[in-house]
Each structure stands twice: as structure tokens, then as C-alpha cells.
Enzyme design. Structure first.
Site, short mmCIF file in Angstrom:
data_model
loop_
_atom_site.label_atom_id
_atom_site.label_comp_id
_atom_site.label_asym_id
_atom_site.label_seq_id
_atom_site.Cartn_x
_atom_site.Cartn_y
_atom_site.Cartn_z
N ARG A 177 11.51 3.89 -9.99
CA ARG A 177 10.19 3.91 -10.67
C ARG A 177 9.60 2.53 -10.88
O ARG A 177 8.79 2.30 -11.77
CB ARG A 177 10.27 4.65 -12.00
CG ARG A 177 10.60 6.09 -11.85
CD ARG A 177 10.08 6.90 -13.00
NE ARG A 177 10.25 8.31 -12.70
CZ ARG A 177 11.37 8.98 -12.87
NH1 ARG A 177 12.42 8.37 -13.36
NH2 ARG A 177 11.44 10.25 -12.56
N LYS A 195 -11.52 -12.38 -2.70
CA LYS A 195 -10.82 -11.09 -2.82
C LYS A 195 -10.57 -10.75 -4.29
O LYS A 195 -10.79 -9.63 -4.74
CB LYS A 195 -9.51 -11.10 -2.02
CG LYS A 195 -8.78 -9.77 -2.17
CD LYS A 195 -7.95 -9.34 -1.01
CE LYS A 195 -7.44 -7.92 -1.22
NZ LYS A 195 -6.47 -7.50 -0.23
N ARG A 201 -14.31 -3.00 -4.93
CA ARG A 201 -13.29 -3.45 -4.00
C ARG A 201 -13.49 -2.87 -2.60
O ARG A 201 -13.02 -3.42 -1.60
CB ARG A 201 -11.95 -3.01 -4.59
CG ARG A 201 -10.78 -3.33 -3.77
CD ARG A 201 -9.50 -3.00 -4.48
NE ARG A 201 -8.45 -3.59 -3.66
CZ ARG A 201 -7.25 -3.88 -4.07
NH1 ARG A 201 -6.90 -3.62 -5.28
NH2 ARG A 201 -6.37 -4.42 -3.25
N HIS A 259 -13.27 -2.27 8.53
CA HIS A 259 -12.00 -1.54 8.55
C HIS A 259 -12.16 -0.06 8.88
O HIS A 259 -11.19 0.57 9.32
CB HIS A 259 -11.28 -1.69 7.21
CG HIS A 259 -10.61 -3.03 7.06
ND1 HIS A 259 -11.31 -4.21 7.10
CD2 HIS A 259 -9.31 -3.39 6.88
CE1 HIS A 259 -10.48 -5.22 6.95
NE2 HIS A 259 -9.25 -4.76 6.82
N1 LIG Z 1 -2.26 -4.54 1.25
C1 LIG Z 1 -3.43 -4.98 1.60
O1 LIG Z 1 -4.33 -5.14 0.77
C2 LIG Z 1 -3.67 -5.33 3.04
C3 LIG Z 1 -4.81 -6.09 3.40
C4 LIG Z 1 -4.94 -6.48 4.73
C5 LIG Z 1 -3.98 -6.12 5.66
N2 LIG Z 1 -2.92 -5.37 5.28
C6 LIG Z 1 -1.88 -4.99 6.24
O2 LIG Z 1 -1.26 -6.16 6.74
C7 LIG Z 1 -0.64 -5.82 7.97
C8 LIG Z 1 -0.82 -6.94 8.97
O3 LIG Z 1 -0.16 -8.09 8.52
P1 LIG Z 1 0.20 -9.29 9.52
O4 LIG Z 1 -0.94 -9.57 10.39
O5 LIG Z 1 0.78 -10.37 8.68
O6 LIG Z 1 1.30 -8.62 10.47
P2 LIG Z 1 2.88 -8.78 10.64
O7 LIG Z 1 3.58 -8.70 9.36
O8 LIG Z 1 3.28 -7.79 11.69
O9 LIG Z 1 3.03 -10.25 11.25
C9 LIG Z 1 2.54 -10.54 12.53
C10 LIG Z 1 3.62 -11.19 13.41
O10 LIG Z 1 3.88 -12.51 12.94
C11 LIG Z 1 5.29 -12.72 12.79
N3 LIG Z 1 5.44 -13.76 11.76
C12 LIG Z 1 5.32 -13.65 10.42
N4 LIG Z 1 5.36 -14.87 9.84
C13 LIG Z 1 5.56 -15.76 10.83
C14 LIG Z 1 5.68 -17.18 10.87
N5 LIG Z 1 5.51 -17.94 9.79
N6 LIG Z 1 5.89 -17.77 12.08
C15 LIG Z 1 5.99 -17.02 13.21
N7 LIG Z 1 5.84 -15.69 13.24
C16 LIG Z 1 5.63 -15.07 12.06
C17 LIG Z 1 5.82 -11.35 12.46
O11 LIG Z 1 7.19 -11.26 12.76
C18 LIG Z 1 4.97 -10.46 13.37
O12 LIG Z 1 5.49 -10.46 14.66
C19 LIG Z 1 -1.26 -4.51 8.41
O13 LIG Z 1 -0.32 -3.50 8.29
C20 LIG Z 1 -2.40 -4.29 7.45
O14 LIG Z 1 -2.66 -2.94 7.21
C21 LIG Z 1 -2.75 -4.98 3.99
ZN LIG Z 2 -7.52 -5.91 6.75
#
Ligand SMILES: NC(=O)c1ccc[n+]([C@@H]2O[C@H](COP(=O)([O-])OP(=O)(O)OC[C@H]3O[C@@H](n4cnc5c(N)ncnc54)[C@H](O)[C@@H]3O)[C@@H](O)[C@H]2O)c1
Ligand SMILES: [Zn+2]
Length: 357
Positions: A114, A220, A238, A245
Site C-alpha cells: 500500500r 510542468k 494539467r 500526446h
Molecule cells: N509519468 C509521466 O508523467 C510521464 C511523462 C512523460 C513520459 N512518460 C513516460 O516515459 C517513458 C519514456 O521515457 P524515456 O524516454 O526515458 O525512455 P527509457 O526509459 O526507455 O530510456 C530510453 C533509453 O535510454 C537508455 N538510457 C537511460 N539512461 C541512459 C543514460 N544516462 N545513458 C545511456 N542510455 C541511457 C535506456 O536504457 C533506454 O534504452 C514513456 O513510457 C512515457 O510514457 C511518463
Molecule cells: Zn510525454
């Protein structure tokens, strides 16, 4: 420049720290606490935990992160591993990685027992400027992205732009897409600043990069503070953060979250398409549309994918959790720096516009 933000909601508070060359120090300090620490770490940044690997009070789980880990099976596996290692409600969970790790681990931490205290250490530009901010956690389903999830702020977010040095150009661009989104929905001055400074951001100029990250977080948080649960009370909601998106998520779902199209690429196409929709409906003038298109072309952000015309993408669009009765709710632009939520647009009008792109 060190910077910090603080956000407080009804029953949660979150510190956001932006600092250079800091993560290893931070982790060394954290493990000195007399609590069990559970780190879930993207294998691509495993060097960040090398100094705390073999400690008694610290369990580390490595994951090869990408969009496909945000599912119920991986969620289960992590929960089981944590339970085997006797996690309790006094433990701390630390997510170290990009947005996929953060979303998934945030969901684990906010549901297991939880709710357990958690810390996000975002290591992609996208996670630093967007996904680690605002307390949305979740996983995907075959019906769409982020359809299972929670609202819970992490206790702390630790942002260190130095970790971006190992990030690929493609992933840098993906994060930049969320930065430009923040400018487009809310801040014309920031848009102009980005138009002047984007090369320095891509070249990892530390000062400019930190300024961009910090401004992005500020925008944000402005929305999150006014409407933490996306209740859509006004154009300060928000929901504005969803600009690009609605179409972006439909595309990502159509691509089955594969690496062919990452999140930033999908929403770049989504933002341009939704800007064009804004223009066709007469909300955004041609000059503003040209400004946006010019910037996307200069920065080499994706603006089109043939799959947006595919019937499957349109069907997914209709299944979006924000839509009903063949009508679409979508964020549109009035001009660069000003956005609003448009309800109940007939899907036929949208498909007509998309098919002419
Ligand atoms: N929660 C929210 O408010 C919110 C907002 C925007 C996006 N998102 C989500 O975020 C996700 C996308 O995140 P992302 O783009 O970080 O993707 P990800 O976590 O898949 O990272 C992208 C790639 O970069 C690599 N990586 C990470 N850090 C690294 C580093 N320092 N050096 C080298 N490689 C590295 C990872 O292994 C991966 O291959 C999506 O699922 C999206 O829906 C959530
Ligand atoms: Zn996004």
C-alpha cells in the site's frame, strides 16, 4: 548552478534537486540511513551504483529498460523479488533510469504494501524534464499506454545532467520534444530562447542544458500544482501537458511501443499534427504554425509518419481514455505559448484533416 524545487499536495511532499556530479555522493549518503534500500537500475547506467553494490542493507535489481518493461508481468516480477528480499513499509525504493523505469518503479512503490517511500533518479533528458515530475506512475496495456497507474509523488527527485553524457543523440532529441512541448503550451519567451540555444542543449553545454531542464520543470510544476490529478477545471489544467500526446500515444500504441518510434518521436509528430489541427480549426494562425514547423525542421524533430493515416491509429485514438462516442478531446494551440482543451470534436473532422497532411 544548483537548483531545487519543492511540491506539496494534500498528503505528499516532494523535493526536486538539480545538481552536478552528485548521484554517487547522494547514494553513498542514502545507504548510511538505517533503512533497507532497494535500487531498481537501468543496466545502461549501472556504473552509478558500483560503489553500493555489495552492502547488507542495499538490494539492487538491474533491468534492461525500454517501453516494453512497462507491463503487468515485469511489475509482478519486481514485486516478487522485493518481497523475497523482505521489503517492508520502512524501506526506500530508488529508481535509477529513464522514464520507463521511473513510471514502472513508481507504480510498484505506490502499490506494494500500500505504498513505500520512493526516490527517482532520472537518467534520460525526457525523464529529467518530464516523466519524473508530477507523480504519475503506471504501466501500459495492449489497449493503450499508461492505462493502469497511480498518482503518487516520489519523496525526492535527484537530477544530474552529467549522466546525459552517455545518452544517444536520438534519446536526447526525444527528451527535447517534451521541452519544446512545455514552451509551446505555455511560454513564448522560452520558445524563442530554445530556438536560439537548441544546439548548445544537444551539444551538452552544461549551463544551457541545466537552464532548459530547470525551466521545463518549472512549467510542468506550474500545471501540476494547479491540477495534480488532471481534473480539467480550466485551461490551467494539467491536461495541457498532453499536447501532442493524443495522436502521439495512438501512434505509439499502433507501433506496439517498439523501438521503431520512441516516445519523443511519437509526440513530435503528434504536436505538429495537433498544431495543424489547431490551424485548420482557425485557432492558430499560419505565422505561428510556420514558427513551430521552422523550429521542428531546424532541430530535426520528426514531423510525420505515414501510420497516422492508418485506420488502426484512428481506432486507437477513439479508445483513448479521454474520449467517447466518436468524439475526441484534445489540447490545441491558440499561438506559441498558449494552449486550451477542446472537447467533443467529431472524429470525422480530425480524420479529414489528418488525411490531407
Ligand atoms: N509519468 C509521466 O508523467 C510521464 C511523462 C512523460 C513520459 N512518460 C513516460 O516515459 C517513458 C519514456 O521515457 P524515456 O524516454 O526515458 O525512455 P527509457 O526509459 O526507455 O530510456 C530510453 C533509453 O535510454 C537508455 N538510457 C537511460 N539512461 C541512459 C543514460 N544516462 N545513458 C545511456 N542510455 C541511457 C535506456 O536504457 C533506454 O534504452 C514513456 O513510457 C512515457 O510514457 C511518463
Ligand atoms: Zn510525454
Amino acid at each position: 548552478m544548483n537548483k531545487s524545487f519543492f511540491i506539496k499536495n494534500n498528503n505528499s511532499r516532494c523535493n526536486i534537486i538539480i545538481k552536478s556530479n552528485y548521484i554517487q555522493n547522494y547514494l553513498n549518503k542514502l545507504i548510511r540511513k538505517k533503512r533497507k534500500i532497494f535500487c531498481i537500475v537501468d543496466i545502461n547506467v549501472k556504473y552509478l551504483v558500483k560503489e553500493i553494490l555489495e552492502l547488507d542493507n542495499c538490494t539492487i535489481i538491474f533491468i534492461k529498460a525500454n517501453e516494453s518493461i512497462k507491463n503487468i508481468k515485469v511489475y509482478n516480477k519486481i514485486c516478487e523479488k522485493l518481497l523475497i528480499k523482505k521489503i517492508d513499509r520502512n524501506s526506500i525504493i530508488v529508481a535509477i533510469g529513464g522514464g520507463t523505469i521511473g513510471d514502472l518503479v513508481g507504480f510498484v512503490a505506490s502499490t506494494l504494501l500500500r505504498g513505500i517511500e520512493f526516490i527517482l533518479i532520472p537518467t534520460t533528458l525526457l525523464a529529467q524534464v518530464d516523466s519524473s515530475i508530477g507523480g504519475k506512475n503506471g504501466i501500459n496495456t495492449p489497449f493503450g499506454k499508461n492505462l493502469i497507474g497511480t498518482f503518487k509523488q516520489p519523496n525526492e527527485v535527484v537530477i544530474d545532467t552529467d549522466v546525459l553524457r552517455t545518452l544517444s543523440k536520438r534519446e536526447m532529441k526525444s527528451g527535447y520534444a517534451e521541452i519544446i512541448k512545455h514552451a509551446l503550451i505555455k511560454d513564448f519567451k522560452f520558445f524563442k530562447w530554445l530556438d536560439k540555444n537548441y544546439k548548445k542543449i544537444f551539444n551538452l553545454n552544461n549551463k544551457i542544458l541545466r537552464e532548459a531542464v530547470s525551466k521545463s520543470i518549472e512549467i510542468k510544476l506550474w500545471y501540476v500544482k494547479r491540477d495534480s490529478k488532471e481534473e480539467l477545471i480550466s485551461d490551467n489544467s494539467r491536461a495541457m501537458l498532453n499536447f501532442g500526446h493524443t495522436i502521439g500515444h495512438a501512434l505509439e500504441t499502433n507501433y506496439k511501443y517498439s523501438n521503431k518510434l520512441n516516445h519523443g518521436e511519437a509526440i513530435s509528430i503528434g504536436m505538429i499534427t495537433e498544431a495543424k489541427i489547431s490551424q485548420k480549426f482557425g485557432y492558430l494562425n499560419n505565422k505561428n504554425l510556420e514558427l513551430i514547423l521552422g523550429h521542428f525542421k531546424r532541430t530535426n524533430l520528426k514531423i510525420f509518419d505515414p501510420q497516422i493515416k492508418n485506420k488502426k491509429t484512428i481506432d486507437i485514438l477513439l479508445n483513448d481514455k479521454k474520449n467517447s462516442n466518436n468524439q475526441i478531446n484534445i489540447v490545441l494551440l491558440r499561438r506559441v505559448g498558449s494552449s486550451f482543451f477542446k472537447r467533443n470534436i467529431d472524429i470525422k473532422k480530425i480524420t479529414d484533416i489528418i488525411n490531407k497532411i
